[in-house]
Write an enzyme that holds these catalytic residues in place. Structure first.
Site, PDB file in Angstrom:
ATOM      1  N   HIS A  99       0.844  -1.182   0.000  1.00  0.00           N
ATOM      2  CA  HIS A  99       0.000   0.000   0.000  1.00  0.00           C
ATOM      3  C   HIS A  99       0.880   1.232   0.000  1.00  0.00           C
ATOM      4  O   HIS A  99       2.011   1.210   0.473  1.00  0.00           O
ATOM      5  CB  HIS A  99      -0.962   0.009   1.182  1.00  0.00           C
ATOM      6  CG  HIS A  99      -0.308  -0.132   2.522  1.00  0.00           C
ATOM      7  ND1 HIS A  99       0.178  -1.349   2.985  1.00  0.00           N
ATOM      8  CD2 HIS A  99      -0.065   0.770   3.492  1.00  0.00           C
ATOM      9  CE1 HIS A  99       0.692  -1.171   4.197  1.00  0.00           C
ATOM     10  NE2 HIS A  99       0.560   0.118   4.526  1.00  0.00           N
ATOM     11  N   HIS A 101       1.130   5.257   1.054  1.00  0.00           N
ATOM     12  CA  HIS A 101       0.615   6.337   1.884  1.00  0.00           C
ATOM     13  C   HIS A 101       0.751   7.631   1.094  1.00  0.00           C
ATOM     14  O   HIS A 101       1.860   7.987   0.687  1.00  0.00           O
ATOM     15  CB  HIS A 101       1.438   6.488   3.172  1.00  0.00           C
ATOM     16  CG  HIS A 101       1.385   5.293   4.069  1.00  0.00           C
ATOM     17  ND1 HIS A 101       0.592   5.254   5.192  1.00  0.00           N
ATOM     18  CD2 HIS A 101       2.034   4.096   4.012  1.00  0.00           C
ATOM     19  CE1 HIS A 101       0.757   4.084   5.798  1.00  0.00           C
ATOM     20  NE2 HIS A 101       1.632   3.366   5.095  1.00  0.00           N
TER      21      HIS A 101
END
Length: 113
Positions: A99, A101
């Site tokens: 993922h 940020h």
């Protein structure tokens, strides 16, 4: 599989979604480190950066493209923002589904923590 982000992709857990397409889900972080802190995840489960394969290159590019698109939509692209991906424990990864940020809305310093 007991993956938090896979559960969000499948809507077993409902995230605060800010963007979604066929390949990517983006949602507000529940523990933000900036005025805007969005997590951008591929819908395909890839545990760590080390697990990316050549067939995933377009998907990884889509994560970057989505970050830039959201930074513009959120209104902080011109002022600047930070994009971070962590890998494994020493790199700060806490959910083992890659993922990105996307953080904006404040000044960031270097070096990062």
């Amino acid at each position: 599989m007991d993956c938090l982000f896979c559960k969000m992709v499948e809507r077993e857990i409902e995230p605060d979604i800010v963007y979604e397409d066929e390949h990517v889900l983006a949602f507000n972080d529940i523990d933000p480190k900036a005025p805007t802190h969005i997590l951008i995840v591929p819908k395909k489960h890839i545990a760590t950066l080390n697990d990316i394969e050549e067939a995933d290159l377009a998907l990884i590019g889509r994560l970057q493209f989505t970050a830039a698109k959201l930074a513009k939509q959120q209104g902080f692209a011109d002022n600047g923002y930070r994009v971070v991906m962590n890998c494994n424990e020493d790199g700060g990864q806490s959910v083992y589904h890659i993922h990105m940020h996307l953080m904006g809305g404040r000044h960031f310093t270097w070096p990062a923590g």
